[in-house]
Write an enzyme that holds these catalytic residues in place. Structure first.
Site, PDB file in Angstrom:
ATOM      1  N   HIS A 122       0.833  -1.198   0.000  1.00 34.84           N
ATOM      2  CA  HIS A 122       0.000   0.000   0.000  1.00 34.84           C
ATOM      3  C   HIS A 122       0.866   1.246   0.000  1.00 34.84           C
ATOM      4  O   HIS A 122       2.067   1.196   0.284  1.00 34.84           O
ATOM      5  CB  HIS A 122      -0.909   0.028   1.240  1.00 34.84           C
ATOM      6  CG  HIS A 122      -0.140   0.190   2.530  1.00 34.84           C
ATOM      7  ND1 HIS A 122       0.589  -0.825   3.108  1.00 34.84           N
ATOM      8  CD2 HIS A 122       0.036   1.272   3.337  1.00 34.84           C
ATOM      9  CE1 HIS A 122       1.167  -0.386   4.217  1.00 34.84           C
ATOM     10  NE2 HIS A 122       0.853   0.889   4.378  1.00 34.84           N
ATOM     11  N   ASP A 124       0.484   5.105   1.861  1.00 25.60           N
ATOM     12  CA  ASP A 124      -0.286   5.552   3.018  1.00 25.60           C
ATOM     13  C   ASP A 124      -1.435   6.479   2.613  1.00 25.60           C
ATOM     14  O   ASP A 124      -1.231   7.461   1.890  1.00 25.60           O
ATOM     15  CB  ASP A 124       0.629   6.235   4.036  1.00 25.60           C
ATOM     16  CG  ASP A 124       1.492   5.212   4.779  1.00 25.60           C
ATOM     17  OD1 ASP A 124       1.057   4.050   4.908  1.00 25.60           O
ATOM     18  OD2 ASP A 124       2.603   5.570   5.218  1.00 25.60           O
ATOM     19  N   HIS A 257       4.653   0.165   0.032  1.00 24.52           N
ATOM     20  CA  HIS A 257       5.414  -0.500   1.087  1.00 24.52           C
ATOM     21  C   HIS A 257       4.510  -1.503   1.783  1.00 24.52           C
ATOM     22  O   HIS A 257       3.279  -1.461   1.655  1.00 24.52           O
ATOM     23  CB  HIS A 257       5.987   0.513   2.093  1.00 24.52           C
ATOM     24  CG  HIS A 257       4.945   1.307   2.805  1.00 24.52           C
ATOM     25  ND1 HIS A 257       4.340   2.408   2.252  1.00 24.52           N
ATOM     26  CD2 HIS A 257       4.386   1.179   4.037  1.00 24.52           C
ATOM     27  CE1 HIS A 257       3.460   2.911   3.102  1.00 24.52           C
ATOM     28  NE2 HIS A 257       3.467   2.182   4.197  1.00 24.52           N
ATOM     29  N   ARG A 274       5.905   6.631  14.542  1.00 18.85           N
ATOM     30  CA  ARG A 274       5.552   6.976  13.159  1.00 18.85           C
ATOM     31  C   ARG A 274       5.168   8.445  13.056  1.00 18.85           C
ATOM     32  O   ARG A 274       4.427   8.963  13.897  1.00 18.85           O
ATOM     33  CB  ARG A 274       4.378   6.098  12.729  1.00 18.85           C
ATOM     34  CG  ARG A 274       3.853   6.299  11.318  1.00 18.85           C
ATOM     35  CD  ARG A 274       2.785   5.240  11.084  1.00 18.85           C
ATOM     36  NE  ARG A 274       2.265   5.208   9.735  1.00 18.85           N
ATOM     37  CZ  ARG A 274       1.102   5.747   9.369  1.00 18.85           C
ATOM     38  NH1 ARG A 274       0.380   6.386  10.256  1.00 18.85           N
ATOM     39  NH2 ARG A 274       0.689   5.628   8.122  1.00 18.85           N
TER      40      ARG A 274
HETATM   41 FE   LIG Z   1       1.894   2.226   5.700  1.00 12.64          FE
END
Ligand SMILES: [Fe+2]
Length: 283
Positions: A122, A124, A257, A274
């Site tokens: 995918h 993001d 990724h 993140r």
């Molecule tokens: Fe991701």
């Protein structure tokens, strides 16, 4: 984000000690050592990091020790950092990197495989009208081995398509909708997008894509599956094997990724911090 005036080879990154940088694979990735991301980034170093990101798409900074606030401040060098949603015990917070892990609410490792799981290829948040420019993860706790992240270079994948395929794809648009809740609003983006900083074309596909506008459902699904298989072949993929303290940032505009469950997911903890920087509308 603006590109510096001239493309810099990562080996010549200014202000960063040598041996500073090294290319990690033909598909992308560069390693930059000798820089402490907990400290404010000089304008020169920032330009060098941007140049490395644009040239190599994935930038690995080993050996970082960052508080979540420091990571947020580093991310803010590159644009507006997204606040993160309230889930899995995290309340909505601004100003800090958020926690991504394989842990349940009691802190126990669990395996969550769903249609929306990040084990699927995918990019993001492609279901947003303006999906993220970049994402960064800081490795805080890792399994003894494995727990890799793979990146697929969608610009290389596009370049490798035959001219007839490129012609066929030109002008097509993909519908994206959150795989975790398809009742939520989605977005439509070009199947071939042009990178706003480099001008390179790349595919824009992956999980959360639901169809191609103007194509019957089955034909759209088949095309997306065919392109995904093409884009994720080994020659277009860089596999990052994490070490504690790595901070890895990547360009969401030209990569897919996925997390790889190549460790005992229900036994070992894997905790990342993140940060996501907002992007622009793909075109
Ligand atoms: Fe991701």
């Amino acid at each position: 984000m603006s590109a510096p005036g001239s493309r810099m080879d990562a080996q010549s990154i200014a202000g960063i000690k040598q041996p500073a940088a090294g290319r990690l694979s033909p598909a992308g990735g560069v390693r930059i050592a000798g820089i402490d991301l907990a400290r404010p980034l000089s304008p020169l170093a920032k330009d060098a990091v941007v140049a490395a990101l644009l040239a190599h798409h994935v930038v690995v900074f080993p050996g970082q020790a960052l508080m979540r606030e420091q990571q947020f401040a580093f991310a803010a060098n590159f644009g507006e950092v997204e606040a993160h949603g309230a889930h899995r015990g995290e309340s909505k917070r601004y100003g800090v990197a958020h926690v991504l892990s394989n842990l349940d609410a009691d802190g126990q490792p669990v395996f969550r495989m769903s249609r929306a799981a990040n084990y699927h290829w995918h990019t993001d948040k492609p279901y947003h009208p303006a999906p993220p420019l970049l994402t960064m993860l800081h490795a805080v706790e890792l399994p003894p081995s494995g727990g890799d992240t793979e990146f697929a270079n969608l610009a290389l994948a596009y370049d490798a398509l035959p001219a007839a395929a490129k012609q066929r794809l030109a002008g097509l648009r993909v519908a994206f909708r959150p795989a975790f809740d398809s009742s939520l609003p989605g977005a439509v983006h070009p199947l071939v997008r042009t990178h706003p900083d480099t001008g390179r074309k790349s595919l824009y596909i992956g999980n959360h894509s639901t169809g191609v506008l103007g194509l019957p459902e089955a034909a759209g699904a088949a095309l997306l599956a065919e392109l995904l298989a093409h884009a994720t072949q080994p020659g277009f993929v860089y596999t990052h094997r994490w070490r504690l303290g790595d901070l890895v940032m990547w360009d969401n505009r030209c990569l897919l990724h996925r997390a790889v469950a190549n460790y005992e997911v229900t036994r070992h903890r894997r905790v990342m911090h993140r940060s996501v920087v907002k992007g622009t509308v793909p075109c």
